[in-house]
Design an enzyme around this catalytic site. Structure first.
Site, short mmCIF file in Angstrom:
data_model
loop_
_atom_site.label_atom_id
_atom_site.label_comp_id
_atom_site.label_asym_id
_atom_site.label_seq_id
_atom_site.Cartn_x
_atom_site.Cartn_y
_atom_site.Cartn_z
N ASP A 1 88.73 -8.75 0.43
CA ASP A 1 87.62 -8.09 -0.25
C ASP A 1 87.06 -6.99 0.67
O ASP A 1 86.90 -7.21 1.87
CB ASP A 1 86.45 -9.06 -0.50
CG ASP A 1 86.81 -10.17 -1.47
OD1 ASP A 1 87.87 -10.07 -2.12
OD2 ASP A 1 86.01 -11.14 -1.57
N GLU B 1 64.24 -31.61 -6.19
CA GLU B 1 65.72 -31.66 -6.16
C GLU B 1 66.31 -31.10 -4.88
O GLU B 1 67.46 -31.39 -4.55
CB GLU B 1 66.32 -30.95 -7.38
CG GLU B 1 66.17 -29.43 -7.43
CD GLU B 1 64.90 -28.95 -8.10
OE1 GLU B 1 63.90 -29.72 -8.12
OE2 GLU B 1 64.88 -27.80 -8.60
N GLY C 1 86.43 -24.09 -3.19
CA GLY C 1 85.59 -25.15 -2.65
C GLY C 1 85.41 -25.02 -1.14
O GLY C 1 85.36 -26.01 -0.43
N LYS C 2 85.29 -23.76 -0.70
CA LYS C 2 85.05 -23.52 0.73
C LYS C 2 83.75 -24.17 1.20
O LYS C 2 83.65 -24.64 2.33
CB LYS C 2 84.90 -22.01 0.98
CG LYS C 2 86.12 -21.36 1.54
CD LYS C 2 85.81 -19.94 1.96
CE LYS C 2 85.09 -19.21 0.95
NZ LYS C 2 84.69 -18.04 0.65
N CYS D 1 58.42 -27.94 -11.93
CA CYS D 1 57.97 -26.54 -11.85
C CYS D 1 57.60 -26.01 -13.23
O CYS D 1 56.58 -26.41 -13.77
CB CYS D 1 59.03 -25.70 -11.14
SG CYS D 1 58.31 -24.26 -10.36
N HIS E 1 59.82 -28.40 -6.20
CA HIS E 1 61.20 -28.73 -6.57
C HIS E 1 61.71 -29.90 -5.74
O HIS E 1 62.30 -29.69 -4.68
CB HIS E 1 62.11 -27.51 -6.36
CG HIS E 1 61.86 -26.42 -7.34
ND1 HIS E 1 62.52 -26.35 -8.54
CD2 HIS E 1 61.00 -25.38 -7.31
CE1 HIS E 1 62.09 -25.29 -9.21
NE2 HIS E 1 61.16 -24.68 -8.48
N1 GLN Z 1 58.26 -19.35 -14.06
C1 GLN Z 1 57.36 -20.25 -13.42
C2 GLN Z 1 56.59 -19.60 -12.29
O1 GLN Z 1 56.97 -18.57 -11.80
C3 GLN Z 1 58.08 -21.49 -12.94
C4 GLN Z 1 59.07 -21.21 -11.86
C5 GLN Z 1 60.09 -22.33 -11.68
O2 GLN Z 1 60.23 -23.18 -12.55
N2 GLN Z 1 60.80 -22.31 -10.58
O3 GLN Z 1 55.59 -20.11 -11.86
#
Ligand code: GLN
Length: 533
Positions: free
Chosen positions: A148, A510, A16-17, A382, A508
């Site tokens: 490493d 998120e 959890g760095k 997406c 996106h």
């Molecule tokens: N595969 C789709 C595209 O390239 C959706 C990509 C995604 O959902 N991030 O457009």
């Protein structure tokens, strides 16, 4: 000039760095300093964009379009600062830029070597993080574990920075494991001691040691680590396992870590504005109700593949005072099940997040169909938006051959298709449509109601687009195109009229949700899911 904190890990990976780094950064920000974060990843890929989610979990995207390690998501969510392309540096990036310089003739006459050429390149990235962000304090996490082979040139570069800037401008935080041994029934500090010996062998004496352990360390153990590792006892910071990761910064704060780091830097110890975070922890620990949200994807066994989506759902849950239980639904399984009611019987909302390739596509389309017909709140992201358009084209507009050229190049109706400029691209790495693009919202739509703004900017990561040839037909049948990128005339958000809450976006959301500031699209999705329940 900025101050630099370097976070390394020892004994084992997975300590959890990333959370340790984010927690310290959050505390320093709460003390009134501008912070910025960076991660070094020792692998040879230029970025994680070409790796499978099974290898690497999700790919996090910054506003300027860098495809990065998922730890950057933790960073942004904790510190609520936008990071950039200097925030994730891999061995691949370092070597490709050194080799490019060599070919260009920048080193004419010299033998190009790890020291100083590779290390100089690495150091320049640390300084670039400071200069592009204008931060007071830059925190750099080094991926992997001390010892490493891969990370050696990174560690050597940090040693040089320390040598150049001194202890008042640099701090080394080493995270280790203090395991509990059953039988002798005690916590053991020996692995920590060995890890510090290893770090010292590379020329680095840590300033702080953060010990991950299942139980709190007592004074005696802290003293022992301090003695063997040559640091003051107060610089041993206990990082006991917690149920709620938001508790971690508060635990470090209680032990005075932020204050001690500032003192080492000779910076003023301003009062800590940490109350908002304490309130968050309190809220998360005391949520009133629960709801189930089904997340339909093809990598669901590996929750990290959907980390930011899962976190965003939780953030919206906090704002709406509900605990979110995610029902992880494997889209391939949905292709074999007769009645989807069994899968979704306790579900109050369905989310179909992003993805690539053809596996599991028909299962996701079935889930979308279920959400549409049963009026279950739906959020598509997406690929989830692209499939929502395909589902609608097939089942409402009667275009049985509707698909995306990503999975079926010769389909009768390419509802989702490549843009002309994407057709010419040969390289797979870094060539998606990435990062922030503008989106104009249409008044009177769900999207406008959520954002309450005409223009938004959201982060993208995709290659395919909604095919504008089909816009009129889908609109006629009840789909609304509520967000458009005007510059390229691209569909960014769709929604359905004949449904209480069916919305999907090409970008996106998120990546922009924060624990105390849920994203508007997630917020309304959870609000409507509660109503549905
Ligand atoms: N595969 C789709 C595209 O390239 C959706 C990509 C995604 O959902 N991030 O457009």
């Amino acid at each position: 000039m900025a101050k630099f904190v370097f976070i390394t890990g020892g004994v084992v990976s997975g300590l959890g760095k990333g959370i340790t780094s984010s927690s310290l950064a959050l505390l320093l920000k709460a003390r009134g300093y501008k912070v910025f974060m960076q991660k070094f990843d020792p692998y040879i890929n230029v970025d994680p964009g070409t790796m499978s989610p099974y290898q690497h979990g999700e790919v996090y995207v910054t506003q300027d379009g860098a495809e990065t390690d998922l730890d950057l998501g933790h960073y942004e969510r904790f510190i609520d600062e936008e990071l950039n392309y200097t925030s994730n540096i891999t061995t691949g990036k370092i070597y490709s830029s050194v080799i490019e310089k060599e070919r260009r003739g920048d080193y004419l006459g010299a033998t190009v070597q790890i020291v100083p050429h590779i290390t100089d390149e690495i150091k320049s990235k640390v300084y670039a993080a400071a200069s592009t962000s204008g931060a007071d304090i830059v925190l750099t996490e080094i991926g992997g574990t001390i010892g490493d082979i891969e990370s050696q040139s990174f560690i050597e570069s940090l040693r040089q920075i320390r040598n150049e800037l001194g202890k008042e401008n640099t701090a080394f935080v080493h995270c280790t494991l203090v395991p509990y041994i059953y039988g002798s029934n005690e916590l053991k500090t020996k692995p920590t001691q060995h890890s510090v010996i290893e770090l010292r062998g590379m020329g680095i004496q840590p300033d702080f040691i953060v010990t991950r352990s299942p139980e709190e360390l007592n004074d005696h153990l802290k003293e022992k680590i301090a003695l063997y590792c040559s640091i003051p006892k107060e610089h041993v910071i206990d990082s006991v396992d917690v149920k709620n990761i938001f508790q971690v910064p508060l635990n470090y704060h209680k032990q005075g870590m932020d204050e001690l780091v500032l003192k080492q830097f000779g910076l003023e110890v301003k009062p800590s504005q940490i109350k908002y975070w304490e309130d968050l922890v309190d809220k998360v620990d005391n949520l009133k109700d629960e709801i189930e949200i089904s997340l339909v994807g093809k990598y669901v066994e590996l929750h990290d593949a959907y980390l930011s989506v899962a976190e965003s759902l939780k953030h919206a849950g906090y704002a709406n005072n509900v605990k979110i239980n995610i029902n992880w639904v494997n889209s391939e399984d949905l292709e074999k099940i007769d009645d989807l009611k069994d899968v979704f019987k306790n579900t109050s909302g369905i989310i179909v997040p992003g993805g690539f390739g053809s596996r599991g596509i028909e299962g996701k389309i079935r889930a979308i169909n279920y959400a549409r017909e049963n009026k279950v709140p739906f959020l598509g992201i997406c690929l989830g938006m692209q499939l929502a358009c395909i589902e609608f084209a097939r089942n409402v507009c009667g275009l049985k051959g509707a698909s995306s050229t990503e999975f079926d190049e010769l389909c009768a109706d390419p509802i989702i298709d490549l843009m002309a400029e994407q057709k010419e691209i040969i390289n797979m790495g870094g060539t998606l449509r990435l990062g922030n693009y503008d989106c104009k919202l249409v008044k009177g739509t769900l999207a406008y109601e959520d954002y309450k703004q005409d223009e938004i900017k959201e982060r993208h990561r995709h290659r395919y687009e909604f095919n504008n040839k089909y816009r009129d037909l889908l609109e006629e049948k009840g789909m609304t195109f509520s967000g458009i990128n005007e510059k390229a005339n691209l569909v960014e958000i769709i929604e359905l009229k004949d449904h209480p809450h069916f919305i999907a976006c090409q970008f996106h959301p998120e990546f922009k949700s924060r624990p105390t500031k849920p994203h508007p699209l997630f917020n309304s999705f959870i609000r409507e899911s509660i109503k549905f329940k």
